[in-house]
Design an enzyme around this catalytic site. Structure first.
Site: not given
Ligand code: KIV
Length: 271
Positions: A90, A122, A189, A120, A51-52
């Site tokens: 994510d 959190e 992280e 994934k 989600d980056s």
């Molecule tokens: O969203 C992302 O890129 C991440 C990584 C930094 C692990 O969760």
């Protein structure tokens, strides 16, 4: 020779075998077809559609605004490119925190509409029920602890997490909860390297670190950061392998100059 002809698709079982024999896992983000093709061809084990994307693709300050539909769009493009890597996507902010049914529905949408291989999310004990429900539906889940950017407004800063004993102990408890709930791997992280080492040794499943030291079972970076596309972002944990911002900027300036000088196109570049 193409890596695809020699190597079968990486699965969650492959990652477990890698941890068991002490082979490190390489993970990198990608958000579009072109980049994912390069990352996969290079031999990456895991591609994370993070989600980056909210930051590096859409220009938002945080990961919070990106939607489930937008994540599915990015994930579909990556899946079309990835012939070998395991593709993990994510679950975006707001798509799983409500309750475990919402979490399952969001995970199913990602798997069905993008063709990805895992999701994934959190959090620790508070997302245990959601993880169990998603795993029960046959969807592999990667956890994410330490600095969890979807909670940035709770933390207030992006500094290193779990430096105090109480938070470190909560993290040690949470990794065991996630393993018990059925996660196949956990991202750690921005936590102290010593804590990441202790946690990685305590777990059967592999840990993937970002700013968490070398003892993690694998490493992940945001691709735009590691190839130097992100302007002015140089945290201590980042190894920048290229300075593509400068390279591309230079190439574009040359193009502008050539167009203005009527040097482009030349005779060979026209019909
Ligand atoms: O969203 C992302 O890129 C991440 C990584 C930094 C692990 O969760």
């Amino acid at each position: 020779m193409s890596v695809h002809k020699e190597t079968k698709r990486i699965t969650t079982h492959t990652l477990q075998e890698m941890k068991d024999r002490g082979e490190k896992i390489a993970m990198l983000t990608a958000y579009d077809f072109s980049m994912a093709t390069i990352v996969d061809d290079a031999g990456m084990d895991v591609i994370l559609v993070g989600d980056s994307a909210s930051n590096v693709m859409a220009g938002h300050e945080t990961t919070l605004p990106i939607t489930l539909d937008q994540m599915i769009y990015h994930a579909s493009s990556v899946v079309r490119a990835a012939k070998r890597a395991l593709v993990v996507v994510d679950l975006p902010f707001g798509s799983y925190q409500g309750n475990s049914k919402e979490a399952l529905n969001s995970a199913i949408r990602i798997m069905k509409e993008s063709g990805a291989h895992a999701v994934k999310l959190e959090g620790g004990a508070e997302v245990k029920e959601s993880i169990e429900r998603i795993v029960t539906a046959g969807i592999p889940v990667m956890g994410h602890l330490g600095l969890t950017p979807q909670s940035i407004y709770k933390f207030g800063t992006y500094t290193v997490r779990a430096k105090e004993e109480a938070e470190a102990q909560k993290l040690k408890d949470d990794v065991l909860v996630l393993q018990e709930a059925g996660c196949f791997s956990i991202v750690l992280e921005k936590i102290p390297a010593q804590l990441a080492a202790t946690v990685s040794q305590s777990l059967r499943i592999p840990t993937i670190g970002i700013g968490a030291g070398s003892a993690c079972d694998g490493q992940v970076l945001v691709v735009n950061d590691m190839i130097g596309l992100t302007k002015g972002f140089r945290p201590r944990f980042l190894r920048q392998y290229l300075d593509l911002y400068t390279e591309i900027n230079g190439a574009i300036q040359s193009y502008i100059k050539d167009v203005k000088a009527v040097d482009f196109p030349n005779e060979k570049e026209q019909y």
